[in-house]
Design a protein around this motif. Structure first.
Motif, PDB file in Angstrom:
ATOM      1  N   TYR A  87       3.837   4.100  -3.725  1.00 54.77           N
ATOM      2  CA  TYR A  87       3.129   4.255  -2.284  1.00 54.77           C
ATOM      3  C   TYR A  87       3.689   3.012  -1.343  1.00 54.77           C
ATOM      4  O   TYR A  87       4.102   3.389  -0.282  1.00 54.77           O
ATOM      5  N   ASN A 122      -4.181  -7.813  -3.310  1.00 56.71           N
ATOM      6  CA  ASN A 122      -4.708  -6.912  -4.156  1.00 56.71           C
ATOM      7  C   ASN A 122      -3.692  -5.633  -4.145  1.00 56.71           C
ATOM      8  O   ASN A 122      -3.681  -4.967  -5.245  1.00 56.71           O
ATOM      9  N   ARG A 127       4.032  -2.088   4.007  1.00 55.43           N
ATOM     10  CA  ARG A 127       3.560  -1.423   5.286  1.00 55.43           C
ATOM     11  C   ARG A 127       3.637  -2.278   6.585  1.00 55.43           C
ATOM     12  O   ARG A 127       3.381  -1.545   7.440  1.00 55.43           O
ATOM     13  N   GLU A 181      -6.085  -6.132   9.637  1.00 59.63           N
ATOM     14  CA  GLU A 181      -6.683  -5.342   8.585  1.00 59.63           C
ATOM     15  C   GLU A 181      -7.675  -5.955   7.845  1.00 59.63           C
ATOM     16  O   GLU A 181      -7.353  -6.900   7.158  1.00 59.63           O
ATOM     17  N   ARG A 225     -10.416   2.135  -8.231  1.00 60.73           N
ATOM     18  CA  ARG A 225      -8.803   1.871  -8.175  1.00 60.73           C
ATOM     19  C   ARG A 225      -8.655   0.253  -7.668  1.00 60.73           C
ATOM     20  O   ARG A 225      -9.701  -0.257  -7.111  1.00 60.73           O
ATOM     21  N   CYS A 229      -9.886  -2.901  -0.124  1.00 62.05           N
ATOM     22  CA  CYS A 229     -10.913  -3.030   1.159  1.00 62.05           C
ATOM     23  C   CYS A 229     -11.454  -1.776   1.494  1.00 62.05           C
ATOM     24  O   CYS A 229     -12.499  -1.832   2.311  1.00 62.05           O
TER      25      CYS A 229
END
Ligand code: SIN
Length: 483
Positions: A103, A149, A157, A250, A278, A284
């Motif tokens: 990811y 997390n 990102r 975020e 997950r 979040c």
């Protein structure tokens, strides 16, 4: 495993010599020590980033993209070791650690490609003697402050679009999980990223405010990208006003998950399992409030309870575990407080509802996957993010009522609903006050999608074509005297 700061292309200790212990949440044993940095280290990182900026922003986008692609390839080559490192310091099951590496890499690859498409515009001029252009340029030095997390994905990102845009970066990973971030930076160095373009400092909970204040006060830092709590996000917004930095925030969520009477119940249970459990519920965008229509309530709860009761709790070192330990004692205490408060207000425990400590889950940080019925808005878990493996179920009877309940929160990150009714699907997708909506789908995250919230869940977009914009300015150039 890297255990030093990386500033100006050199691995180094904190100037004051402080060290910070990194613990394995599975049993609170010590994994390693990293620098406990202070304001001096934070400023040194900005010095390096500022010095590298002219070179990096002038580097052709194609060359920046080539370096990012090399970084992506190295991350994927090290998927097993990086995944194991994530699981070791963060606690998530090994399969999830590996998946997180892929990811994270997907953002690096995506923004490598986007770098070469940061086109500007030629604007039709109102008079013949002019040419008017909108050019896109990097904002400058970016500070990336990331949570524990997703120790790889969140930093990738932020760093990948910043570097793709031509910005240089100073980063601070969460105090609980710095090792993954340091390992990623080591791979970026191997990929050939020039000294000073990417700098990273680790710091303890105690010293983090000094590091962050140094960046807030420094006019050379032109943008802060932060993922974490709404309270900290608001502080960053207030404190960065003095130098008017650009911000991407975020922040916290309180996602509703709605199951209508016409939903495919098996699909809804599956979607809830995927989205809620997950990372053990420490995400979040996890559903925090599950609303189930009265006519399907009992059947849904029965199906869900069977699935949740079968989840295997244990450390990441046990390859079969599906729910790992929570990150630390504070996390466990919050979950316990929410469940106890719900029970005191009339909730019934269907499954779980307690800490677990046994031969398999041997540390102090394990909480049993939990389903609670008869949840009400009076309970703390209906208005605060639990960030753990707890599903509170609320009953509802009609669409307008559940929509009002879903939106009755200052947060607006994600929302999910299950229905077979097409018109209702679009009504809800339009009316839900949030940045991300799952319609008959529980797994939403993807590098090609814009990730972010509305209301007190923050602003700015991560991922997608919009993700690069957040690291760029638009400059208007007008050339006259052409006739
Ligand atoms: C987060 O929990 O902050 C991010 C989760 C995701 O990328 O899906």
């Amino acid at each position: 495993m890297q255990t030093q700061n990386y500033i100006g292309g050199r691995w180094c200790d904190a100037q004051a010599g402080g060290r910070l212990a990194v613990l394995n949440p599975a049993d609170d044993s010590r994994i390693a020590e990293v620098p406990d940095s202070t304001a001096a280290d934070a400023r040194a990182a900005v010095d390096a980033a500022q010095a590298a900026l002219p070179f990096w922003r002038a580097t052709p986008a194609k060359q920046r993209a080539t370096l990012l692609k090399r970084w992506n390839d190295l991350i994927l080559e090290h998927q097993d070791t990086l995944g194991a490192l994530i699981s070791l310091e963060q606690g998530k099951p090994l399969a999830e650690g590996r998946a997180e590496v892929a990811y994270a890499a997907s953002y690096v690859e995506w923004f490598a490609e986007e770098a070469t498409r940061a086109n500007g515009e030629v604007i039709p001029a109102p008079v013949a003697s002019r040419r008017m252009l909108a050019l896109r340029e990097p904002v400058g030095v970016v500070a990336a402050i990331t949570p524990w997390n997703f120790p790889a994905a969140m930093i990738a990102r932020k760093i990948a679009p910043a570097l793709a845009a031509g910005c240089t970066v100073v980063a601070k990973p969460a105090e609980d999980t710095p090792l993954t971030a340091l390992a990623l930076v080591a791979l970026a160095e191997q990929a050939g990223l020039p000294p000073g373009t990417l700098n990273i400092v680790s710091a303890s909970r105690e010293h983090t405010p000094a590091v962050v204040e140094a960046w807030l006060d420094d006019a050379r830092v032109r943008k802060i990208s932060f993922t974490g709590s709404t309270a900290v996000g608001k502080h960053l917004a207030r404190a960065s006003a003095a130098t008017l930095k650009k911000l991407s925030l975020e922040l916290g969520g309180n996602a509703p998950f709605i199951v209508f009477d016409d939903a495919d119940l098996d699909a809804a249970v599956e979607g809830l399992m995927v989205s809620k459990f997950r990372n053990g519920g420490q995400t979040c965008v996890c559903p925090n409030r599950v609303y189930v229509h009265s006519t399907v309530h009992d059947r849904f709860v029965e199906k869900l309870a069977t699935r949740v009761g079968a989840l295997k709790l244990g450390p990441a070192s046990d390859g079969g575990s599906q729910i790992g330990p929570m990150i630390n004692a504070r996390a466990i205490e919050k979950i316990e407080r929410h469940v106890n408060d719900a029970v005191a207000h009339g909730a019934k425990v269907v499954v779980g509802g307690r800490r677990v400590r046994n031969a398999v889950a041997a540390g102090p940080n394990y909480y049993a996957p939990t389903v609670l019925c008869d949840a009400t808005p009076a309970m703390a878990l209906s208005c605060e993010e639990t960030f753990g493996p707890v599903v509170p179920i609320f009953r509802f009877d009609d669409e307008a009522e559940v929509l009002a309940l879903a939106n009755d929160t200052p947060f607006g990150l994600a929302a999910y609903f299950y229905t077979q009714h097409m018109a209702r699907a679009w009504r809800l997708a339009d009316a839900l006050e949030c940045g991300i909506v799952g319609v008959n789908e529980g797994a939403l995250a993807a590098e090609a999608a814009p990730f972010s919230g509305v209301k007190e869940s923050g602003y700015g977009r991560e991922g997608s074509t919009h993700g690069l914009d957040d690291y760029m300015h638009t400059k208007y150039v007008c050339q006259g005297g052409l006739s």
